[in-house]
Motif scaffolding. Sequence first.
Motif, PDB file in Angstrom:
ATOM      1  N   ARG A 160     -95.123  28.878  -4.585  1.00  0.00           N
ATOM      2  CA  ARG A 160     -95.811  28.474  -3.236  1.00  0.00           C
ATOM      3  C   ARG A 160     -94.840  29.320  -2.119  1.00  0.00           C
ATOM      4  O   ARG A 160     -93.657  29.376  -2.033  1.00  0.00           O
ATOM      5  CB  ARG A 160     -95.636  27.131  -2.854  1.00  0.00           C
ATOM      6  N   THR A 184     -96.523  28.714 -10.820  1.00  0.00           N
ATOM      7  CA  THR A 184     -97.108  28.711  -9.476  1.00  0.00           C
ATOM      8  C   THR A 184     -95.823  29.109  -8.849  1.00  0.00           C
ATOM      9  O   THR A 184     -94.966  28.285  -8.742  1.00  0.00           O
ATOM     10  CB  THR A 184     -97.897  27.476  -9.139  1.00  0.00           C
ATOM     11  N   LEU A 241     -92.703  24.297  -0.264  1.00  0.00           N
ATOM     12  CA  LEU A 241     -92.673  25.625  -0.286  1.00  0.00           C
ATOM     13  C   LEU A 241     -91.690  26.118  -1.260  1.00  0.00           C
ATOM     14  O   LEU A 241     -90.341  25.787  -0.992  1.00  0.00           O
ATOM     15  CB  LEU A 241     -92.807  26.585   1.064  1.00  0.00           C
ATOM     16  N   ASP A 242     -91.779  27.096  -2.086  1.00  0.00           N
ATOM     17  CA  ASP A 242     -90.576  27.819  -2.810  1.00  0.00           C
ATOM     18  C   ASP A 242     -89.838  29.029  -2.151  1.00  0.00           C
ATOM     19  O   ASP A 242     -88.798  29.097  -2.231  1.00  0.00           O
ATOM     20  CB  ASP A 242     -91.285  28.276  -4.395  1.00  0.00           C
ATOM     21  N   SER A 295     -99.347  29.959   2.037  1.00  0.00           N
ATOM     22  CA  SER A 295     -99.554  29.167   3.340  1.00  0.00           C
ATOM     23  C   SER A 295     -98.924  29.993   4.684  1.00  0.00           C
ATOM     24  O   SER A 295     -98.065  30.450   4.659  1.00  0.00           O
ATOM     25  CB  SER A 295     -98.893  27.745   3.469  1.00  0.00           C
ATOM     26  N   HIS A 340     -98.008  16.518   2.486  1.00  0.00           N
ATOM     27  CA  HIS A 340     -97.559  17.701   1.794  1.00  0.00           C
ATOM     28  C   HIS A 340     -98.022  17.944   0.481  1.00  0.00           C
ATOM     29  O   HIS A 340     -98.058  19.021  -0.196  1.00  0.00           O
ATOM     30  CB  HIS A 340     -95.951  17.734   1.586  1.00  0.00           C
ATOM     31  N   GLN A 376     -91.054  23.275   5.743  1.00  0.00           N
ATOM     32  CA  GLN A 376     -91.747  23.151   4.348  1.00  0.00           C
ATOM     33  C   GLN A 376     -90.754  23.456   3.406  1.00  0.00           C
ATOM     34  O   GLN A 376     -90.653  22.833   2.256  1.00  0.00           O
ATOM     35  CB  GLN A 376     -92.983  24.009   4.310  1.00  0.00           C
ATOM     36  N   VAL A 394     -99.420  30.996  -4.467  1.00  0.00           N
ATOM     37  CA  VAL A 394    -100.374  30.288  -3.217  1.00  0.00           C
ATOM     38  C   VAL A 394     -99.829  30.482  -1.907  1.00  0.00           C
ATOM     39  O   VAL A 394     -98.335  30.165  -1.835  1.00  0.00           O
ATOM     40  CB  VAL A 394    -100.389  28.735  -3.649  1.00  0.00           C
TER      41      VAL A 394
END
Length: 295
Positions: free
Chosen positions: A98, A96, A145-146, A129, A28, A139, A127
């Motif tokens: 995610r 950032t 992940l946000d 995914s 991760h 995730q 970012v």
Amino acid sequence: MSLPFTLDQLEVFTLVLDTGSFSAAAHHLGVSQPAVSAQVRELERKLGTRLLERVGRSVGPTPAGVALAGHARALLESGRQAAEAVSSLAKGVSGTVRLGTGATACLHLLPPLLQRIRKEHPALHVVVSTGNTDDIVRQVELNALDLALVTLPVASRAVTVAPALRDEFVAVAPIGAEPLPAAVRARDLADIPMVLFEPGSNTRQQVESWLLAAGLRVRPAMELGSIEAIKEMVSAGLGCSILPAMAMRDADRKRLQTRPLKPALSRELGIVMRQDKPLTRGMQILAKAIMGQGV
């Protein structure tokens, strides 16, 4: 007096607890397993006690680890809020975010949206995914992940879900094949080979339920994991398919017959985030941009 730990060490420690293993935590974080082990060892050395121990095939906290875990999460959350408070006073929005999503949304929804965000907020980095809904939600649960934009429904009590947009399904067939009706019913597809998305996905389940409601239990000629691959197979005359309208570009409509379904079928996409996740300005901007695509 200096603290006997860093926020990075606490983040690694809590991620090992959440994933149950050093290797999963390393995956991760995008680092090696020895790097994760070294962070935990240094944390244990500074605190003078064991924090983690092997429990069966996974890793669990010792009594000291349990005591540290709650404080560690609170400190990490305070750190994130402090960083966000400072960022909010700076010119523009930075940081950032995610984001996890499916391949279709990544290819057909996000590019113009992210291009607009980059133009308006050049210091904000998104970012992305991709994966299936279950993996992406996992995730989010692990705070890897946000935000996530996934096909609903989502079965998790650890996250909040906000409906974001609705995407209609369409029937597609080769241009050179027999013309499809203006609105396609399940019975219109009964004698045509079908190329469908692979089993297990929410998209496949919805399509199968729509067909089954009309008494059609289909046995696909092909099952593929890529909607782009499905379009290529259909264009080559190897069958027809039912796809999200979002996936149909103008160029696709020139080589594929595209028709609405009757009765209509649609999928709902939602924004998913952890219930205890603070909503940063960057996350707000990204979520608002996605919601602005319409429901």
